[in-house]
Design a protein around this motif. Sequence first.
Motif, PDB file in Angstrom:
ATOM      1  N   ILE A   5       9.324  -0.565   4.419  1.00  0.00           N
ATOM      2  CA  ILE A   5       8.600  -0.021   3.266  1.00  0.00           C
ATOM      3  C   ILE A   5       7.749   1.140   3.765  1.00  0.00           C
ATOM      4  CG2 ILE A   5       6.914  -0.460   1.443  1.00  0.00           C
ATOM      5  CD1 ILE A   5       7.694  -3.407   1.533  1.00  0.00           C
ATOM      6  N   VAL A   6       8.019   2.315   3.239  1.00  0.00           N
ATOM      7  CA  VAL A   6       7.188   3.484   3.540  1.00  0.00           C
ATOM      8  C   VAL A   6       6.257   3.650   2.350  1.00  0.00           C
ATOM      9  CG1 VAL A   6       7.141   5.914   4.188  1.00  0.00           C
ATOM     10  CG2 VAL A   6       9.105   4.487   4.826  1.00  0.00           C
ATOM     11  N   TYR A   7       4.978   3.380   2.599  1.00  0.00           N
ATOM     12  CA  TYR A   7       3.991   3.209   1.530  1.00  0.00           C
ATOM     13  C   TYR A   7       2.989   4.349   1.546  1.00  0.00           C
ATOM     14  CZ  TYR A   7      -0.246   1.175  -0.572  1.00  0.00           C
ATOM     15  OH  TYR A   7      -1.378   0.953  -1.303  1.00  0.00           O
ATOM     16  N   ALA A   8       2.781   4.956   0.377  1.00  0.00           N
ATOM     17  CA  ALA A   8       1.903   6.124   0.298  1.00  0.00           C
ATOM     18  C   ALA A   8       0.916   5.983  -0.859  1.00  0.00           C
ATOM     19  CB  ALA A   8       2.726   7.403   0.144  1.00  0.00           C
ATOM     20  N   HIS A   9      -0.175   5.289  -0.595  1.00  0.00           N
ATOM     21  CA  HIS A   9      -1.295   5.254  -1.543  1.00  0.00           C
ATOM     22  C   HIS A   9      -2.570   5.073  -0.732  1.00  0.00           C
ATOM     23  CE1 HIS A   9      -3.985   4.339  -4.834  1.00  0.00           C
ATOM     24  NE2 HIS A   9      -3.034   4.661  -5.689  1.00  0.00           N
ATOM     25  N   PRO A  10      -3.638   5.845  -1.035  1.00  0.00           N
ATOM     26  CA  PRO A  10      -4.832   5.808  -0.197  1.00  0.00           C
ATOM     27  C   PRO A  10      -5.740   4.602  -0.401  1.00  0.00           C
ATOM     28  CG  PRO A  10      -5.128   7.371  -1.994  1.00  0.00           C
ATOM     29  CD  PRO A  10      -3.704   6.907  -2.064  1.00  0.00           C
ATOM     30  N   GLU A  11      -5.507   3.790  -1.448  1.00  0.00           N
ATOM     31  CA  GLU A  11      -6.407   2.680  -1.750  1.00  0.00           C
ATOM     32  C   GLU A  11      -5.676   1.341  -1.634  1.00  0.00           C
ATOM     33  OE1 GLU A  11      -8.820   0.181  -2.045  1.00  0.00           O
ATOM     34  OE2 GLU A  11      -9.840   2.108  -2.398  1.00  0.00           O
ATOM     35  N   PRO A  12      -6.019   0.514  -0.643  1.00  0.00           N
ATOM     36  CA  PRO A  12      -5.344  -0.778  -0.472  1.00  0.00           C
ATOM     37  C   PRO A  12      -5.505  -1.707  -1.671  1.00  0.00           C
ATOM     38  CG  PRO A  12      -6.612  -0.195   1.486  1.00  0.00           C
ATOM     39  CD  PRO A  12      -7.007   0.773   0.418  1.00  0.00           C
ATOM     40  N   ARG A  13      -6.610  -1.568  -2.433  1.00  0.00           N
ATOM     41  CA  ARG A  13      -6.861  -2.462  -3.565  1.00  0.00           C
ATOM     42  C   ARG A  13      -6.278  -1.936  -4.875  1.00  0.00           C
ATOM     43  NH1 ARG A  13     -13.126  -2.219  -2.360  1.00  0.00           N
ATOM     44  NH2 ARG A  13     -12.379  -0.069  -2.132  1.00  0.00           N
ATOM     45  N   SER A  14      -5.478  -0.896  -4.794  1.00  0.00           N
ATOM     46  CA  SER A  14      -4.852  -0.321  -5.984  1.00  0.00           C
ATOM     47  C   SER A  14      -3.693  -1.184  -6.464  1.00  0.00           C
ATOM     48  CB  SER A  14      -4.325   1.082  -5.659  1.00  0.00           C
ATOM     49  OG  SER A  14      -3.296   1.001  -4.680  1.00  0.00           O
ATOM     50  N   LEU A  15      -3.156  -0.829  -7.624  1.00  0.00           N
ATOM     51  CA  LEU A  15      -1.945  -1.478  -8.114  1.00  0.00           C
ATOM     52  C   LEU A  15      -0.835  -1.346  -7.087  1.00  0.00           C
ATOM     53  CD1 LEU A  15      -0.128  -2.778 -10.287  1.00  0.00           C
ATOM     54  CD2 LEU A  15       0.159  -0.494 -11.275  1.00  0.00           C
ATOM     55  N   ASN A  16      -0.683  -0.161  -6.523  1.00  0.00           N
ATOM     56  CA  ASN A  16       0.348   0.028  -5.508  1.00  0.00           C
ATOM     57  C   ASN A  16       0.117  -0.875  -4.301  1.00  0.00           C
ATOM     58  OD1 ASN A  16       2.519   2.409  -5.635  1.00  0.00           O
ATOM     59  ND2 ASN A  16       0.788   2.947  -6.956  1.00  0.00           N
ATOM     60  N   GLY A  17      -1.144  -0.978  -3.876  1.00  0.00           N
ATOM     61  CA  GLY A  17      -1.430  -1.837  -2.735  1.00  0.00           C
ATOM     62  C   GLY A  17      -1.075  -3.286  -3.003  1.00  0.00           C
ATOM     63  N   SER A  18      -1.382  -3.755  -4.211  1.00  0.00           N
ATOM     64  CA  SER A  18      -1.066  -5.142  -4.573  1.00  0.00           C
ATOM     65  C   SER A  18       0.437  -5.358  -4.667  1.00  0.00           C
ATOM     66  CB  SER A  18      -1.734  -5.492  -5.902  1.00  0.00           C
ATOM     67  OG  SER A  18      -3.141  -5.416  -5.789  1.00  0.00           O
ATOM     68  N   LEU A  19       1.160  -4.384  -5.190  1.00  0.00           N
ATOM     69  CA  LEU A  19       2.614  -4.502  -5.290  1.00  0.00           C
ATOM     70  C   LEU A  19       3.262  -4.468  -3.904  1.00  0.00           C
ATOM     71  CD1 LEU A  19       3.265  -2.165  -8.341  1.00  0.00           C
ATOM     72  CD2 LEU A  19       3.558  -4.659  -8.280  1.00  0.00           C
ATOM     73  N   LYS A  20       2.713  -3.654  -3.022  1.00  0.00           N
ATOM     74  CA  LYS A  20       3.228  -3.611  -1.652  1.00  0.00           C
ATOM     75  C   LYS A  20       3.057  -4.966  -0.977  1.00  0.00           C
ATOM     76  CE  LYS A  20       0.652  -2.296   1.515  1.00  0.00           C
ATOM     77  NZ  LYS A  20      -0.367  -2.989   2.353  1.00  0.00           N
ATOM     78  N   ASP A  21       1.867  -5.564  -1.119  1.00  0.00           N
ATOM     79  CA  ASP A  21       1.627  -6.874  -0.522  1.00  0.00           C
ATOM     80  C   ASP A  21       2.559  -7.926  -1.121  1.00  0.00           C
ATOM     81  OD1 ASP A  21      -0.366  -5.695   0.976  1.00  0.00           O
ATOM     82  OD2 ASP A  21      -2.002  -6.403  -0.306  1.00  0.00           O
ATOM     83  N   PHE A  22       2.754  -7.855  -2.424  1.00  0.00           N
ATOM     84  CA  PHE A  22       3.674  -8.797  -3.076  1.00  0.00           C
ATOM     85  C   PHE A  22       5.086  -8.616  -2.531  1.00  0.00           C
ATOM     86  CE2 PHE A  22       6.976  -9.486  -6.239  1.00  0.00           C
ATOM     87  CZ  PHE A  22       6.762 -10.803  -6.601  1.00  0.00           C
ATOM     88  N   ALA A  23       5.521  -7.366  -2.386  1.00  0.00           N
ATOM     89  CA  ALA A  23       6.875  -7.103  -1.903  1.00  0.00           C
ATOM     90  C   ALA A  23       7.087  -7.666  -0.507  1.00  0.00           C
ATOM     91  CB  ALA A  23       7.153  -5.598  -1.929  1.00  0.00           C
ATOM     92  N   VAL A  24       6.099  -7.488   0.361  1.00  0.00           N
ATOM     93  CA  VAL A  24       6.219  -8.015   1.723  1.00  0.00           C
ATOM     94  C   VAL A  24       6.363  -9.535   1.683  1.00  0.00           C
ATOM     95  CG1 VAL A  24       5.030  -8.322   3.919  1.00  0.00           C
ATOM     96  CG2 VAL A  24       4.996  -6.087   2.789  1.00  0.00           C
ATOM     97  N   ARG A  25       5.517 -10.201   0.903  1.00  0.00           N
ATOM     98  CA  ARG A  25       5.585 -11.670   0.820  1.00  0.00           C
ATOM     99  C   ARG A  25       6.930 -12.123   0.263  1.00  0.00           C
ATOM    100  NH1 ARG A  25       0.337 -10.924  -1.361  1.00  0.00           N
ATOM    101  NH2 ARG A  25       1.130 -11.381  -3.462  1.00  0.00           N
ATOM    102  N   ARG A  26       7.396 -11.470  -0.775  1.00  0.00           N
ATOM    103  CA  ARG A  26       8.648 -11.881  -1.425  1.00  0.00           C
ATOM    104  C   ARG A  26       9.833 -11.696  -0.474  1.00  0.00           C
ATOM    105  NH1 ARG A  26       9.264 -13.514  -6.887  1.00  0.00           N
ATOM    106  NH2 ARG A  26      11.486 -13.636  -7.389  1.00  0.00           N
ATOM    107  N   LEU A  27       9.874 -10.563   0.197  1.00  0.00           N
ATOM    108  CA  LEU A  27      10.986 -10.292   1.107  1.00  0.00           C
ATOM    109  C   LEU A  27      10.970 -11.255   2.297  1.00  0.00           C
ATOM    110  CD1 LEU A  27      10.803  -6.407   1.009  1.00  0.00           C
ATOM    111  CD2 LEU A  27      12.750  -7.783   0.227  1.00  0.00           C
ATOM    112  N   GLU A  28       9.794 -11.498   2.850  1.00  0.00           N
ATOM    113  CA  GLU A  28       9.712 -12.407   3.997  1.00  0.00           C
ATOM    114  C   GLU A  28      10.047 -13.834   3.590  1.00  0.00           C
ATOM    115  OE1 GLU A  28       6.534 -10.083   6.901  1.00  0.00           O
ATOM    116  OE2 GLU A  28       5.807 -11.702   5.595  1.00  0.00           O
TER     117      GLU A  28
END
Length: 258
Positions: A5-28
């Motif tokens: 996942i190549v992730y480009a958003h400056p705020e970890p607590r953003s919607l994008n940050g939450s979706l990225k974390d969800f994606a990692v958990r789901r894939l793993e």
Amino acid sequence: MNVLIVYAHPEPRSLNGSLKDFAVRRLEAAGHTVQVSDLYAMRWKATLDAADSLDGAAGPRFDPSLDSKRAFENGRQSEDIAREQDKLRWADAVILQFPLWWFSMPAILKGWVERVYAYGFAYGVGEHSDTHWGNRYGEGTLAGKRAMLMVTTGAWDSHFGPRGINGPLDDVLFPIQHGVLFYPGFDVLPPFVIHRSSRVDAAGFDAASAALGERLDTLFETQPIPFRRQNGGDYEIPALTLREEIAPGRSGFGVHLA
């Protein structure tokens, strides 16, 4: 399988940050191995320049393509570039995740593409002749791998509809999906898009996560976008225009879909 996942958003607590974390958990949870290139957290250098080669410019002036080629061939690229290329070699699938800013990807992600896609790695490869114009658009270093965009936008879906003022979303994303991903060989999956991102509440996030989870669960089964292969017979070479008998009378991005 291996997923980058190549992730480009400056705020970890953003919607994008939450979706990225969800994606990692789901894939793993599904048994995949995941790496994340968090470009802002990495303080990724976005500008392509002579410093990308450990030897600097080869001549009296910096030549982005030829200096990139020399550095790649001689193993003299900046360490951060080589590291990201290794991740791409490792990955079976790549997800580019970003907010749609000014009808494209954030500058830091564009800079990742410009620097990591070195001459000899992502372009400038393969035979160039009257019958074959390089290994690209369906061929190339990254052929056999899958790629998908995961995009958020503040606009309504109707704004990117067939008659929406922003233009059809497929057209807006064409330079990324066809040019950045299909060009070096990826099989490009339909994008995952969330509209009206600033209005997503807790219920909306649950719905978005459920939809994203379904896409991630079928990441390796989903049919890719049927882009025409450059060297598959549909294009005149070296002009690289569609043959007259294919999609006669039509033009635009849509003609490049089989």
